[in-house]
Design an enzyme around this catalytic site. Structure first.
Site, PDB file in Angstrom:
ATOM      1  N   VAL A 127     -24.860 -43.555 -11.698  1.00 12.81           N
ATOM      2  CA  VAL A 127     -25.339 -42.164 -11.625  1.00 12.81           C
ATOM      3  C   VAL A 127     -25.219 -41.667 -10.181  1.00 12.81           C
ATOM      4  O   VAL A 127     -25.669 -42.337  -9.251  1.00 12.81           O
ATOM      5  CB  VAL A 127     -26.820 -42.036 -12.046  1.00 12.81           C
ATOM      6  N   ILE A 131     -24.398 -41.414  -4.065  1.00 10.94           N
ATOM      7  CA  ILE A 131     -25.779 -41.069  -3.654  1.00 10.94           C
ATOM      8  C   ILE A 131     -26.696 -42.268  -3.895  1.00 10.94           C
ATOM      9  O   ILE A 131     -26.758 -42.763  -5.022  1.00 10.94           O
ATOM     10  CB  ILE A 131     -26.343 -39.886  -4.480  1.00 10.94           C
ATOM     11  N   GLU A 185     -13.180 -38.929 -15.953  1.00 14.61           N
ATOM     12  CA  GLU A 185     -13.153 -40.109 -16.813  1.00 14.61           C
ATOM     13  C   GLU A 185     -11.747 -40.270 -17.390  1.00 14.61           C
ATOM     14  O   GLU A 185     -10.973 -39.312 -17.430  1.00 14.61           O
ATOM     15  CB  GLU A 185     -14.131 -39.929 -17.984  1.00 14.61           C
ATOM     16  N   ASP A 196     -20.817 -37.369 -20.244  1.00 16.91           N
ATOM     17  CA  ASP A 196     -21.061 -38.159 -19.027  1.00 16.91           C
ATOM     18  C   ASP A 196     -22.414 -37.770 -18.402  1.00 16.91           C
ATOM     19  O   ASP A 196     -23.213 -38.632 -18.033  1.00 16.91           O
ATOM     20  CB  ASP A 196     -19.905 -37.916 -18.044  1.00 16.91           C
ATOM     21  N   LYS A 200     -25.898 -40.074 -17.966  1.00 19.18           N
ATOM     22  CA  LYS A 200     -26.577 -40.213 -16.663  1.00 19.18           C
ATOM     23  C   LYS A 200     -28.028 -39.749 -16.735  1.00 19.18           C
ATOM     24  O   LYS A 200     -28.917 -40.402 -16.178  1.00 19.18           O
ATOM     25  CB  LYS A 200     -25.792 -39.444 -15.603  1.00 19.18           C
ATOM     26  N   GLY A 297     -15.530 -40.306  -7.269  1.00 19.46           N
ATOM     27  CA  GLY A 297     -14.462 -40.613  -6.312  1.00 19.46           C
ATOM     28  C   GLY A 297     -14.506 -42.081  -5.936  1.00 19.46           C
ATOM     29  O   GLY A 297     -15.545 -42.730  -5.994  1.00 19.46           O
TER      30      GLY A 297
HETATM   31  N1  HSE Z   1     -16.301 -38.623 -14.227  1.00 23.53           N
HETATM   32  C1  HSE Z   1     -17.491 -38.829 -13.474  1.00 23.53           C
HETATM   33  C2  HSE Z   1     -17.817 -37.542 -12.730  1.00 23.53           C
HETATM   34  C3  HSE Z   1     -17.262 -39.971 -12.518  1.00 23.53           C
HETATM   35  O1  HSE Z   1     -16.935 -36.689 -12.643  1.00 23.53           O
HETATM   36  O2  HSE Z   1     -18.936 -37.383 -12.271  1.00 23.53           O
HETATM   37  C4  HSE Z   1     -18.500 -40.416 -11.795  1.00 23.53           C
HETATM   38  O3  HSE Z   1     -19.471 -40.908 -12.665  1.00 23.53           O
END
Ligand code: HSE
Length: 410
Positions: A127, A131, A185, A196, A200, A297
């Site tokens: 997550v 950070i 992804e 996503d 998280k 990244g």
């Molecule tokens: N695909 C995810 C995003 C990658 O763009 O946040 C990081 O978890």
């Protein structure tokens, strides 16, 4: 010497190996011992890689090697990774992972196995990319009660929305750019459809509220219907359009949702752009705390993976986190239809009288944008439950076509 195995040599895996060797001395100092990566598991061949001698294709080699103390699962997805992680933990190896799908679905079970085996299961990189978020949150939990988490948790969609608004880029081009940067992804549907972000927010809510929250229970909307005019209206209403993950505990009841919304400019989340993520956590004692940084990244995520590896190997670090297992058949989350918001509505062609008739004339605010056709109407409603809003939308659709609608998230 502690040996590490890296599973998966994609964006995050290759970044982890790269940053490991760049910062090896520093990492060893922090871990208090010599370190090396003994294996990299990938089905592909990397004969020209400087690490070619470390590649293996068979996970059993890693599992059976007692020298391997930490396994970094960076494959992603839910197919092989669950087995690899579970077997590694059962074999007494610590595991760190960036795999949010896995943690959101199986986190409680894997944490329990790690605790029973006296090893670590860490997932800082799952997550918020780079950070430092999970560990600080976990460390704060004994001294505060978290009541609300709201965040921009997906770098790809935030990048797309930012590029669409600031540079007039179309959705497809912005997504392609996010893919080229290694943010998206493998299947970008997981980003743009909100899955996503959902995974998280489930991880954060499970950690902060102490019981496993399953993605299947969370109402989730993505950004595929957002248009530039929606953003222009938002801007003229002193808001920005962002994809939000929201979790709240109110009188013992849980709210968890994912949706794009108008975010007022006085909320810090409204100014978070590009690949950056931000998470606002409200604690009863601390009040509001903001976490901010690059959410996706190669290198930011690799740095989070490496911090977990070091913590898994360090003495005197709490080895395990914990939240209660729960049953996927029981949904503890309040029905989102009972939530109250103001809403933005954009109608293709409408008469003000029809709008007043359906939405009343109290609390309505008309909003504008440059170059709109004269017959187009956009407005912000008074506070309504989602259920009331749906009914009113069905009524207005008898007179006018709705071409945009979003919550205002205050
Ligand atoms: N695909 C995810 C995003 C990658 O763009 O946040 C990081 O978890």
């Amino acid at each position: 010497m502690s040996k590490i195995a890296v599973l998966g040599y994609g964006v995050v895996g290759s970044g982890t190996v790269e940053v490991f060797y760049k910062n090896k001395k520093n990492l060893e100092q922090r871990a208090g011992r010599d370190l090396d990566i003994k294996y990299i598991l990938d089905l592909r061949d990397f004969n020209d890689s400087p690490y070619a001698d470390r590649f293996v294709k068979d996970f059993e080699v890693i599992l059976k090697d007692p020298e391997v103390e930490v396994v970094a699962e960076l494959i992603g997805g839910a197919t092989f990774s669950y087995d690899f992680v579970k077997q590694s933990l059962l074999a007494g190896k610590s595991v760190v992972t960036s795999n949010k799908e896995l943690v959101a679905q199986k986190g409680a079970e894997l944490l329990k196995i790690a605790a029973e085996k006296g090893v670590s299961f860490f997932f800082e990189a799952s997550v918020g990319g780079g950070i430092p978020l999970i560990r600080p949150l976990h460390q704060c939990l004994p001294t505060d009660v978290v009541t609300e988490i709201k965040g921009i948790l997906n770098g790809t969609t935030n990048f797309i929305l930012s590029k669409m608004f600031a540079e007039g880029m179309n959705f497809g081009d912005a997504l392609k750019m996010a893919q080229d940067f290694g943010y998206a992804e493998r299947n970008p549907e997981a980003d743009v459809e909100g899955h996503d972000t959902c995974r998280k927010i489930c991880i954060l809510a499970s950690l902060c509220f102490g019981r496993h929250i399953f993605p299947a229970h969370v109402h989730t909307e993505g950004i595929t219907n957002i248009t530039l005019p929606d953003m222009e209206y938002a801007d003229n209403f002193k808001c920005a359009v962002k994809l939000i993950g929201w979790a709240k505990k109110e009188k013992g009841k849980l709210i968890v949702m994912v949706f794009p919304a108008f975010i007022p400019s006085d909320c810090q989340l409204s100014t978070v752009n590009d690949v950056f993520n931000a998470v606002l956590v409200h604690g009863e004692a601390r009040g509001e705390v903001l976490f901010y940084g690059k959410g996706a990244g190669k290198l930011p995520t690799a740095s989070a993976v490496l911090s977990d590896i070091v913590n898994a190997l360090k003495d005197n670090v709490e080895k395990s986190m914990f939240w209660e297992e729960s049953c996927e058949n029981e949904n503890p989350i309040l029905n989102y239809k009972d939530m109250t918001h103001r809403f933005y509505v954009r109608l293709k062609s409408a008469q003000a009288a029809d709008i007043f008739k359906v939405f009343g004339n109290e609390g309505i605010e008309f909003i504008h944008r440059k170059n709109a056709l004269e017959e187009e109407k956009a407005f912000i409603t008074d506070y309504l439950t989602e259920r009331e809003f749906d009914e009113k939308c069905a009524d207005i659709e008898k007179a006018a076509e709705i071409i945009g609608k979003l919550r205002v998230f205050e």
